[in-house]
Design a protein around this motif. Structure first.
Motif, PDB file in Angstrom:
ATOM      1  N   LEU A  11       0.823  -1.206   0.000  1.00  0.00           N
ATOM      2  CA  LEU A  11       0.000   0.000   0.000  1.00  0.00           C
ATOM      3  C   LEU A  11       0.860   1.260   0.000  1.00  0.00           C
ATOM      4  O   LEU A  11       0.605   2.196  -0.772  1.00  0.00           O
ATOM      5  N   VAL A  12       1.880   1.292   0.822  1.00  0.00           N
ATOM      6  CA  VAL A  12       2.765   2.452   0.887  1.00  0.00           C
ATOM      7  C   VAL A  12       3.500   2.637  -0.441  1.00  0.00           C
ATOM      8  O   VAL A  12       3.607   3.758  -0.950  1.00  0.00           O
ATOM      9  N   VAL A  13       3.981   1.546  -1.032  1.00  0.00           N
ATOM     10  CA  VAL A  13       4.690   1.636  -2.309  1.00  0.00           C
ATOM     11  C   VAL A  13       3.776   2.181  -3.394  1.00  0.00           C
ATOM     12  O   VAL A  13       4.171   3.056  -4.169  1.00  0.00           O
ATOM     13  N   VAL A  14       2.556   1.703  -3.451  1.00  0.00           N
ATOM     14  CA  VAL A  14       1.606   2.176  -4.468  1.00  0.00           C
ATOM     15  C   VAL A  14       1.276   3.649  -4.257  1.00  0.00           C
ATOM     16  O   VAL A  14       1.231   4.423  -5.220  1.00  0.00           O
ATOM     17  N   LEU A  15       1.056   4.056  -3.016  1.00  0.00           N
ATOM     18  CA  LEU A  15       0.741   5.458  -2.746  1.00  0.00           C
ATOM     19  C   LEU A  15       1.903   6.382  -3.099  1.00  0.00           C
ATOM     20  O   LEU A  15       1.704   7.441  -3.707  1.00  0.00           O
ATOM     21  N   VAL A  16       3.117   5.991  -2.728  1.00  0.00           N
ATOM     22  CA  VAL A  16       4.288   6.818  -3.048  1.00  0.00           C
ATOM     23  C   VAL A  16       4.487   6.893  -4.556  1.00  0.00           C
ATOM     24  O   VAL A  16       4.742   7.969  -5.104  1.00  0.00           O
ATOM     25  N   PHE A  17       4.363   5.761  -5.248  1.00  0.00           N
ATOM     26  CA  PHE A  17       4.507   5.753  -6.702  1.00  0.00           C
ATOM     27  C   PHE A  17       3.455   6.649  -7.357  1.00  0.00           C
ATOM     28  O   PHE A  17       3.764   7.402  -8.284  1.00  0.00           O
ATOM     29  N   THR A  18       2.232   6.604  -6.868  1.00  0.00           N
ATOM     30  CA  THR A  18       1.156   7.431  -7.422  1.00  0.00           C
ATOM     31  C   THR A  18       1.448   8.916  -7.218  1.00  0.00           C
ATOM     32  O   THR A  18       1.291   9.716  -8.148  1.00  0.00           O
ATOM     33  N   MET A  19       1.879   9.280  -6.022  1.00  0.00           N
ATOM     34  CA  MET A  19       2.154  10.697  -5.741  1.00  0.00           C
ATOM     35  C   MET A  19       3.330  11.203  -6.574  1.00  0.00           C
ATOM     36  O   MET A  19       3.269  12.298  -7.137  1.00  0.00           O
ATOM     37  N   VAL A  20       4.405  10.424  -6.666  1.00  0.00           N
ATOM     38  CA  VAL A  20       5.570  10.846  -7.438  1.00  0.00           C
ATOM     39  C   VAL A  20       5.211  10.939  -8.915  1.00  0.00           C
ATOM     40  O   VAL A  20       5.626  11.876  -9.604  1.00  0.00           O
ATOM     41  N   SER A  21       4.418  10.016  -9.422  1.00  0.00           N
ATOM     42  CA  SER A  21       4.005  10.058 -10.830  1.00  0.00           C
ATOM     43  C   SER A  21       3.160  11.287 -11.108  1.00  0.00           C
ATOM     44  O   SER A  21       3.315  11.944 -12.149  1.00  0.00           O
ATOM     45  N   TYR A  22       2.259  11.610 -10.206  1.00  0.00           N
ATOM     46  CA  TYR A  22       1.408  12.793 -10.376  1.00  0.00           C
ATOM     47  C   TYR A  22       2.241  14.070 -10.374  1.00  0.00           C
ATOM     48  O   TYR A  22       2.056  14.943 -11.219  1.00  0.00           O
ATOM     49  N   ILE A  23       3.166  14.165  -9.442  1.00  0.00           N
ATOM     50  CA  ILE A  23       4.031  15.348  -9.377  1.00  0.00           C
ATOM     51  C   ILE A  23       4.918  15.426 -10.613  1.00  0.00           C
ATOM     52  O   ILE A  23       5.139  16.504 -11.166  1.00  0.00           O
ATOM     53  N   ALA A  24       5.412  14.271 -11.085  1.00  0.00           N
ATOM     54  CA  ALA A  24       6.255  14.251 -12.291  1.00  0.00           C
ATOM     55  C   ALA A  24       5.455  14.684 -13.507  1.00  0.00           C
ATOM     56  O   ALA A  24       6.003  15.298 -14.425  1.00  0.00           O
ATOM     57  N   PHE A  25       4.177  14.378 -13.550  1.00  0.00           N
ATOM     58  CA  PHE A  25       3.330  14.795 -14.673  1.00  0.00           C
ATOM     59  C   PHE A  25       3.161  16.312 -14.685  1.00  0.00           C
ATOM     60  O   PHE A  25       3.174  16.942 -15.735  1.00  0.00           O
TER      61      PHE A  25
END
Length: 51
Positions: A11-25
């Motif tokens: 869960l933590v890995v998915v949330l961090v990946f989602t946040m970093v991807s959104y910020i990178a976008f």
């Protein structure tokens, strides 16, 4: 590692990946910097966990 701990880690890995991807976008240089920071933090965590 128990099943609950594995689920929490996923869960933590998915949330961090989602946040970093959104910020990178939105802001690619900041997203790259955050991605590198997360990768380094993960590497340090794995190394220290094995000791």
């Amino acid at each position: 590692m128990s099943d609950e701990n594995k689920a929490l880690v996923v869960l933590v890995v998915v949330l961090v990946f989602t946040m970093v991807s959104y910020i990178a976008f939105i802001n690619p240089p900041l997203g790259i910097a955050l991605g590198v920071g997360v990768a380094v933090a993960t590497l340090v965590w794995v190394v220290l966990r094995d000791k």
